[in-house]
Design an enzyme around this catalytic site. Structure first.
Site, PDB file in Angstrom:
ATOM      1  N   GLY A  46     -12.649 -15.689  11.751  1.00 25.47           N
ATOM      2  CA  GLY A  46     -12.157 -14.581  10.927  1.00 25.47           C
ATOM      3  C   GLY A  46     -13.377 -13.891  10.337  1.00 25.47           C
ATOM      4  O   GLY A  46     -14.341 -13.632  11.043  1.00 25.47           O
ATOM      5  N   GLU A  47     -13.357 -13.652   9.050  1.00 20.77           N
ATOM      6  CA  GLU A  47     -14.499 -13.017   8.384  1.00 20.77           C
ATOM      7  C   GLU A  47     -14.914 -13.916   7.221  1.00 20.77           C
ATOM      8  O   GLU A  47     -14.162 -14.078   6.253  1.00 20.77           O
ATOM      9  CB  GLU A  47     -14.075 -11.619   7.911  1.00 20.77           C
ATOM     10  CG  GLU A  47     -15.221 -10.699   7.613  1.00 20.77           C
ATOM     11  CD  GLU A  47     -16.174 -10.498   8.796  1.00 20.77           C
ATOM     12  OE1 GLU A  47     -15.704 -10.294   9.929  1.00 20.77           O
ATOM     13  OE2 GLU A  47     -17.395 -10.570   8.568  1.00 20.77           O
ATOM     14  N   SER A  48     -16.104 -14.501   7.337  1.00 15.73           N
ATOM     15  CA  SER A  48     -16.492 -15.520   6.366  1.00 15.73           C
ATOM     16  C   SER A  48     -16.596 -14.971   4.936  1.00 15.73           C
ATOM     17  O   SER A  48     -16.239 -15.649   3.976  1.00 15.73           O
ATOM     18  CB  SER A  48     -17.806 -16.183   6.784  1.00 15.73           C
ATOM     19  OG  SER A  48     -18.810 -15.226   7.015  1.00 15.73           O
ATOM     20  N   CYS A  77     -16.645 -20.481  14.338  1.00 11.86           N
ATOM     21  CA  CYS A  77     -17.192 -19.141  14.128  1.00 11.86           C
ATOM     22  C   CYS A  77     -17.342 -18.851  12.622  1.00 11.86           C
ATOM     23  O   CYS A  77     -18.225 -19.420  11.990  1.00 11.86           O
ATOM     24  CB  CYS A  77     -16.339 -18.124  14.872  1.00 11.86           C
ATOM     25  SG  CYS A  77     -17.229 -16.620  15.228  1.00 11.86           S
ATOM     26  N   ARG A 104     -25.532 -15.065  10.955  1.00 11.32           N
ATOM     27  CA  ARG A 104     -24.284 -14.333  11.228  1.00 11.32           C
ATOM     28  C   ARG A 104     -24.503 -13.181  12.200  1.00 11.32           C
ATOM     29  O   ARG A 104     -25.579 -12.590  12.230  1.00 11.32           O
ATOM     30  CB  ARG A 104     -23.715 -13.763   9.921  1.00 11.32           C
ATOM     31  CG  ARG A 104     -23.315 -14.822   8.929  1.00 11.32           C
ATOM     32  CD  ARG A 104     -22.762 -14.178   7.675  1.00 11.32           C
ATOM     33  NE  ARG A 104     -21.566 -13.397   7.975  1.00 11.32           N
ATOM     34  CZ  ARG A 104     -21.120 -12.413   7.232  1.00 11.32           C
ATOM     35  NH1 ARG A 104     -21.758 -12.051   6.136  1.00 11.32           N
ATOM     36  NH2 ARG A 104     -20.021 -11.758   7.571  1.00 11.32           N
ATOM     37  N   ILE A 134     -16.934 -14.087  19.657  1.00  9.43           N
ATOM     38  CA  ILE A 134     -16.502 -12.832  19.026  1.00  9.43           C
ATOM     39  C   ILE A 134     -17.340 -12.594  17.778  1.00  9.43           C
ATOM     40  O   ILE A 134     -17.200 -13.315  16.785  1.00  9.43           O
ATOM     41  CB  ILE A 134     -15.001 -12.892  18.638  1.00  9.43           C
ATOM     42  CG1 ILE A 134     -14.139 -13.246  19.862  1.00  9.43           C
ATOM     43  CG2 ILE A 134     -14.555 -11.568  18.024  1.00  9.43           C
ATOM     44  CD1 ILE A 134     -12.691 -13.581  19.519  1.00  9.43           C
ATOM     45  N   ARG A 135     -18.225 -11.627  17.849  1.00  5.70           N
ATOM     46  CA  ARG A 135     -19.163 -11.355  16.732  1.00  5.70           C
ATOM     47  C   ARG A 135     -19.692 -12.690  16.191  1.00  5.70           C
ATOM     48  O   ARG A 135     -19.679 -12.961  14.986  1.00  5.70           O
ATOM     49  CB  ARG A 135     -18.484 -10.556  15.614  1.00  5.70           C
ATOM     50  CG  ARG A 135     -18.005  -9.192  16.094  1.00  5.70           C
ATOM     51  CD  ARG A 135     -17.529  -8.332  14.947  1.00  5.70           C
ATOM     52  NE  ARG A 135     -18.613  -7.999  14.066  1.00  5.70           N
ATOM     53  CZ  ARG A 135     -18.534  -8.045  12.734  1.00  5.70           C
ATOM     54  NH1 ARG A 135     -17.416  -8.416  12.144  1.00  5.70           N
ATOM     55  NH2 ARG A 135     -19.569  -7.725  12.001  1.00  5.70           N
ATOM     56  N   HIS A 170     -14.693 -19.795  20.303  1.00  5.97           N
ATOM     57  CA  HIS A 170     -13.282 -19.985  19.914  1.00  5.97           C
ATOM     58  C   HIS A 170     -12.495 -20.791  20.950  1.00  5.97           C
ATOM     59  O   HIS A 170     -11.828 -20.193  21.812  1.00  5.97           O
ATOM     60  CB  HIS A 170     -12.607 -18.621  19.755  1.00  5.97           C
ATOM     61  CG  HIS A 170     -13.078 -17.829  18.579  1.00  5.97           C
ATOM     62  ND1 HIS A 170     -12.383 -17.765  17.401  1.00  5.97           N
ATOM     63  CD2 HIS A 170     -14.180 -17.076  18.415  1.00  5.97           C
ATOM     64  CE1 HIS A 170     -13.037 -16.990  16.547  1.00  5.97           C
ATOM     65  NE2 HIS A 170     -14.131 -16.558  17.142  1.00  5.97           N
ATOM     66  N   GLU A 172      -9.737 -22.119  20.659  1.00  4.54           N
ATOM     67  CA  GLU A 172      -8.288 -21.886  20.517  1.00  4.54           C
ATOM     68  C   GLU A 172      -7.832 -20.715  21.395  1.00  4.54           C
ATOM     69  O   GLU A 172      -6.644 -20.485  21.551  1.00  4.54           O
ATOM     70  CB  GLU A 172      -7.924 -21.659  19.037  1.00  4.54           C
ATOM     71  CG  GLU A 172      -8.229 -20.285  18.448  1.00  4.54           C
ATOM     72  CD  GLU A 172      -9.703 -20.053  18.097  1.00  4.54           C
ATOM     73  OE1 GLU A 172     -10.578 -20.860  18.507  1.00  4.54           O
ATOM     74  OE2 GLU A 172      -9.980 -19.037  17.417  1.00  4.54           O
TER      75      GLU A 172
HETATM   76  N1  GLN Z   1     -18.723 -12.190  12.151  1.00  4.63           N
HETATM   77  C1  GLN Z   1     -17.872 -13.093  11.421  1.00  4.63           C
HETATM   78  C2  GLN Z   1     -18.550 -13.574  10.131  1.00  4.63           C
HETATM   79  O1  GLN Z   1     -19.733 -13.387   9.971  1.00  4.63           O
HETATM   80  C3  GLN Z   1     -17.435 -14.270  12.269  1.00  4.63           C
HETATM   81  C4  GLN Z   1     -16.637 -13.788  13.460  1.00  4.63           C
HETATM   82  C5  GLN Z   1     -15.570 -14.717  13.942  1.00  4.63           C
HETATM   83  O2  GLN Z   1     -15.158 -15.646  13.237  1.00  4.63           O
HETATM   84  N2  GLN Z   1     -15.046 -14.450  15.110  1.00  4.63           N
HETATM   85  O3  GLN Z   1     -17.915 -14.146   9.304  1.00  4.63           O
END
Ligand code: GLN
Length: 189
Positions: A46-48, A77, A104, A134-135, A170, A172
């Site tokens: 997700g987004e930390s 991630c 990150r 993913i990112r 990921h 999952e």
């Molecule tokens: N870019 C996100 C972060 O820095 C991590 C991306 C992800 O969980 N797929 O939190």
């Protein structure tokens, strides 16, 4: 066995499906009391930064830190970023559950998302897996107690130290349940 998934933000349901397919009961963790009966926890992608904000808002930070210091935890991630000892690019606070330094969004814009074939190390006891990134962050340094399980090229993308595991990809989102099954194997009481 009851396994928690931190469910503040991000990819919760795909993990829940894999865990249920393996016969585990799933608890969505949003507040401290949700940690009470679980044997381990997944911190999903997700987004930390968003997760950190909500963890504080829900007064869950300290209890999650105490839980991950003493129980099996797997960070995926953004979840890996939360569990690391040190976070860069930019620096942000973390739970310090494993002696890993993580950067990150470290694959740059052009390669923000890709699927890579992963290389198993002798420490990985399962079938090989492919990795959806993913990112994704990159593991930049790891302490002597940290074991590398899977690599992408030469660099570690899944590591474990005792009861704590990180993957920068990921599992999952791909077929198969090897990685979830491996995590459950060290959640057994
Ligand atoms: N870019 C996100 C972060 O820095 C991590 C991306 C992800 O969980 N797929 O939190």
């Amino acid at each position: 066995m009851k396994i928690g998934i931190l469910a503040l933000q991000g990819a919760v349901e795909p993990h829940a499906e894999k865990l249920r397919a393996l016969g585990a009961d799933v608890v969505e963790v949003r507040v401290s009391r949700d940690l009470k009966d679980i044997q381990g926890i997944i911190l999903p992608g997700g987004e930390s930064t968003a997760m950190i904000k909500i963890l504080h808002k829900n007064q869950l930070w300290d209890d999650l830190k105490a839980f991950t210091a003493t129980h099996p935890s797997w960070g995926v991630c953004a979840g890996a970023i939360l569990l690391a000892r040190k976070v860069t690019s930019p620096e942000q606070e973390s739970l310090n559950a494993i002696d890993v330094e993580i950067e990150r969004n470290a694959f740059g814009r052009q390669n923000e998302s890709f699927i890579g074939d992963l290389v198993s190390t002798p420490s990985w006891p399962k079938e090989p897996v492919s990795g959806v990134f993913i990112r994704a962050p990159r593991i930049r340094a790891a302490g002597p107690g940290v074991q590398v399980l899977l690599k992408w090229g030469d660099e570690p993308v899944m590591v474990r130290s005792g009861k704590t595991m990180l993957s920068t990809f990921h599992p999952e989102l791909t077929d198969g349940t090897q990685v979830h099954d491996y995590f459950l194997s060290f959640c057994q009481p």
